[in-house]
Design a protein around this motif. Sequence first.
Motif, mmCIF file in Angstrom:
data_model
loop_
_atom_site.group_PDB
_atom_site.id
_atom_site.type_symbol
_atom_site.label_atom_id
_atom_site.label_comp_id
_atom_site.label_asym_id
_atom_site.label_seq_id
_atom_site.Cartn_x
_atom_site.Cartn_y
_atom_site.Cartn_z
ATOM 1 N N VAL A 75 -7.259 11.713 0.820
ATOM 2 C CA VAL A 75 -8.042 10.545 1.082
ATOM 3 C C VAL A 75 -7.243 9.730 2.322
ATOM 4 O O VAL A 75 -7.877 8.949 3.107
ATOM 5 N N HIS A 76 -5.953 9.966 2.504
ATOM 6 C CA HIS A 76 -5.128 9.420 3.573
ATOM 7 C C HIS A 76 -4.917 10.137 4.802
ATOM 8 O O HIS A 76 -4.404 10.017 5.785
ATOM 9 N N PHE B 240 -3.247 12.772 -1.828
ATOM 10 C CA PHE B 240 -3.154 12.189 -0.416
ATOM 11 C C PHE B 240 -4.251 12.610 0.527
ATOM 12 O O PHE B 240 -4.336 12.210 1.659
ATOM 13 N N PRO C 238 0.862 -1.247 0.143
ATOM 14 C CA PRO C 238 -0.004 0.155 0.036
ATOM 15 C C PRO C 238 0.692 1.324 -0.009
ATOM 16 O O PRO C 238 0.523 2.446 -0.753
ATOM 17 N N ARG C 239 2.091 1.331 0.861
ATOM 18 C CA ARG C 239 2.829 2.545 0.902
ATOM 19 C C ARG C 239 3.644 2.839 -0.616
ATOM 20 O O ARG C 239 3.868 3.950 -1.133
ATOM 21 N N LEU D 124 1.725 10.798 7.430
ATOM 22 C CA LEU D 124 0.283 11.150 7.622
ATOM 23 C C LEU D 124 -0.100 10.097 8.738
ATOM 24 O O LEU D 124 -1.046 10.458 9.588
ATOM 25 N N GLY D 125 0.422 8.779 8.319
ATOM 26 C CA GLY D 125 -0.011 7.895 9.511
ATOM 27 C C GLY D 125 0.380 8.107 10.793
ATOM 28 O O GLY D 125 -0.006 7.322 11.836
ATOM 29 N N ALA E 152 -6.776 11.697 6.995
ATOM 30 C CA ALA E 152 -7.718 11.597 8.172
ATOM 31 C C ALA E 152 -7.961 12.556 8.844
ATOM 32 O O ALA E 152 -8.547 13.866 8.405
ATOM 33 N N ALA F 122 0.547 4.187 -2.789
ATOM 34 C CA ALA F 122 0.509 5.479 -2.642
ATOM 35 C C ALA F 122 1.513 6.232 -3.008
ATOM 36 O O ALA F 122 1.281 7.450 -3.737
ATOM 37 N N LEU G 237 2.710 8.994 2.913
ATOM 38 C CA LEU G 237 1.862 8.283 3.661
ATOM 39 C C LEU G 237 2.090 7.867 4.946
ATOM 40 O O LEU G 237 1.469 7.917 5.969
#
Length: 277
Positions: free
Chosen positions: A165-166, A163, A77-78, A139-140, A168, A81, A136
């Motif tokens: 959407v990531h 980004f 996933p990373r 943001l995580g 939050a 992205a 990503l």
Amino acid sequence: MDRYAVIGNPIAHSKSPWIHAAFARQTGQALAYEALLGPLDGFTATVHAFRAAGGRGMNVTVPFKLEAYALADRHTPRAEAAGAVNTLVFERSGILGDNTDGAGLVRDLSANLGCTLAGRRILLLGAGGATRGVLLPLLGSRPAALTIANRTVGKARTLAERFTVHAAGTGLDACGFAELAGRRFDLVINATAASLAGELPPLPPGLYAEGALAYDMMYGHGDTRFMQAARADGAAHVADGLGMLVEQAAESFALWRGIRPDSAPVLAALRRQLDAG
Ligand code: NDP
């Protein structure tokens, strides 16, 4: 013996073979790791030849990270992205592409430099491959706000949109350097290529909040102009990107070998080696 390599162009000055040899010694893993000069028009053929000769995985550096993304059969996933790959794993069923740059940066910031990211205001300078790779994981780590600033503002805006959407709970925005005037940040990361050319992004003064860290992804050339200017502008802490280099390598090593090396002594030894010239 299992074979790995880093591929790039140029590649002669890569520290990756040294780092992975140190990890292998430390963890008792029998492996060989070499540096491969990738022909500018022959990246894919070189990777396939290395795999056919028994290679188990590769690190990929400038300028091949986008080609590596295109080459991989599936992505983490990373990497998905980022749209860029710095680690290839040769599996029986195909080639897995990962991007360990962002995890390496976050680990260097948090584990090595003691920098808290959650709830903080982060400024990320640049909108190239390095920025895409780290967005990503940054943001995580749940910062309060993340601003992407770039010389070409449109590229920063495109990334912020992509980004969102990531994001939050993080306030994600984009701007040019001049629009940063009057704003303050807890962490400023230089992911531009300016330091490579001995240049400095034209930043307004007063960017650093109390206790702020200025981080330059560039490494290996002592204090950069960005680091010097950050100190003069009131940054409490200043760091280069050597820790990110070692931590992204540790992340790749763990992916390939299923064992995480202790990166701290390897980083300390590499730092001593570079300081000694
Ligand atoms: P790219 O070429 O993909 O991106 C370059 C970026 O830098 C663009 O945003 C560009 O702006 C900006 N830029 C270039 N020159 C200047 C300048 N003089 N002033 C302001 N902005 C400038 O490079 P990468 O993203 O791949 O790499 C960026 C840096 O990160 C390099 O120093 C690289 O060594 C480092 N890096 C370090 C790693 C580590 O492990 N420590 C890992 C990966 C990268 P514009 O869009 O306007 O052209």
